[in-house]
Design a protein around this motif. Structure first.
Motif, PDB file in Angstrom:
ATOM      1  N   THR A  20       0.014   6.091   4.237  1.00  0.00           N
ATOM      2  CA  THR A  20       0.834   6.255   5.436  1.00  0.00           C
ATOM      3  C   THR A  20      -0.035   6.086   6.679  1.00  0.00           C
ATOM      4  O   THR A  20      -1.233   6.364   6.662  1.00  0.00           O
ATOM      5  CB  THR A  20       1.502   7.646   5.471  1.00  0.00           C
ATOM      6  OG1 THR A  20       0.485   8.638   5.359  1.00  0.00           O
ATOM      7  CG2 THR A  20       2.491   7.811   4.337  1.00  0.00           C
TER       8      THR A  20
ATOM      9  N   ASN B 235       5.210   4.223   6.434  1.00  0.00           N
ATOM     10  CA  ASN B 235       4.552   3.611   5.279  1.00  0.00           C
ATOM     11  C   ASN B 235       3.676   2.450   5.739  1.00  0.00           C
ATOM     12  O   ASN B 235       4.053   1.695   6.635  1.00  0.00           O
ATOM     13  CB  ASN B 235       5.578   3.100   4.275  1.00  0.00           C
ATOM     14  CG  ASN B 235       6.312   4.226   3.581  1.00  0.00           C
ATOM     15  OD1 ASN B 235       5.808   5.335   3.504  1.00  0.00           O
ATOM     16  ND2 ASN B 235       7.501   3.939   3.087  1.00  0.00           N
TER      17      ASN B 235
ATOM     18  N   GLN C 134      -3.466   1.247  -5.709  1.00  0.00           N
ATOM     19  CA  GLN C 134      -2.382   0.867  -4.804  1.00  0.00           C
ATOM     20  C   GLN C 134      -2.623   1.306  -3.366  1.00  0.00           C
ATOM     21  O   GLN C 134      -1.693   1.584  -2.625  1.00  0.00           O
ATOM     22  CB  GLN C 134      -1.043   1.389  -5.312  1.00  0.00           C
ATOM     23  CG  GLN C 134      -0.601   0.735  -6.600  1.00  0.00           C
ATOM     24  CD  GLN C 134       0.774   1.180  -7.031  1.00  0.00           C
ATOM     25  OE1 GLN C 134       1.334   2.094  -6.455  1.00  0.00           O
ATOM     26  NE2 GLN C 134       1.311   0.535  -8.033  1.00  0.00           N
ATOM     27  N   LEU C 135      -3.905   1.349  -2.956  1.00  0.00           N
ATOM     28  CA  LEU C 135      -4.253   1.645  -1.577  1.00  0.00           C
ATOM     29  C   LEU C 135      -4.983   0.447  -0.984  1.00  0.00           C
ATOM     30  O   LEU C 135      -5.828  -0.156  -1.630  1.00  0.00           O
ATOM     31  CB  LEU C 135      -5.144   2.890  -1.493  1.00  0.00           C
ATOM     32  CG  LEU C 135      -4.496   4.205  -1.909  1.00  0.00           C
ATOM     33  CD1 LEU C 135      -5.529   5.315  -1.907  1.00  0.00           C
ATOM     34  CD2 LEU C 135      -3.336   4.558  -1.007  1.00  0.00           C
TER      35      LEU C 135
ATOM     36  N   CYS D 243       0.844  -1.197   0.000  1.00  0.00           N
ATOM     37  CA  CYS D 243       0.000   0.000   0.000  1.00  0.00           C
ATOM     38  C   CYS D 243       0.878   1.246   0.000  1.00  0.00           C
ATOM     39  O   CYS D 243       1.936   1.278   0.631  1.00  0.00           O
ATOM     40  CB  CYS D 243      -0.899  -0.026   1.242  1.00  0.00           C
ATOM     41  SG  CYS D 243      -1.911   1.445   1.450  1.00  0.00           S
ATOM     42  N   THR D 244       0.445   2.272  -0.723  1.00  0.00           N
ATOM     43  CA  THR D 244       1.207   3.527  -0.781  1.00  0.00           C
ATOM     44  C   THR D 244       0.750   4.533   0.264  1.00  0.00           C
ATOM     45  O   THR D 244       1.264   5.643   0.316  1.00  0.00           O
ATOM     46  CB  THR D 244       1.081   4.161  -2.181  1.00  0.00           C
ATOM     47  OG1 THR D 244      -0.307   4.366  -2.472  1.00  0.00           O
ATOM     48  CG2 THR D 244       1.705   3.276  -3.240  1.00  0.00           C
TER      49      THR D 244
END
Length: 90
Positions: free
Chosen positions: A65, A71, A81-82, A62-63
């Motif tokens: 935070t 991260n 990409q989450l 996952c991108t």
């Protein structure tokens, strides 16, 4: 009682095979293939010349935070990409 048992057994067998048929092709030993299939041509994936395996997308990190600023370490297959925690819901 015997009729009831037989009818329940027949119903159970019919429900288990619903929508599936046995492959109609022969193996290399000239024995009927025992694989079940749902294909319209009654051939399993081994004997169907038009079978293509579906490409599975790889899981990526996952991108997003975390609250602490690090991260995210969750894996995701989403195109954005989450992971499920960082995807905004409407």
């Amino acid at each position: 009682m015997k009729k009831l048992t037989l009818s329940v057994a027949a119903l159970t067998i019919a429900m288990m095979s619903y929508g599936q048929t046995q492959c109609k092709s022969l193996t290399t030993d000239s024995v009927q293939c025992k694989n079940n299939t749902k294909a319209k041509n009654s051939l399993c994936y081994l004997h169907n010349p038009y079978y293509t395996k579906q490409v599975e997308t790889p899981a990526l990190a996952c991108t997003g935070t975390t609250k602490s600023g690090r991260n995210c370490k969750n894996k995701t297959k989403n195109t954005n990409q989450l992971c499920h925690l960082h995807t905004k819901k409407d």
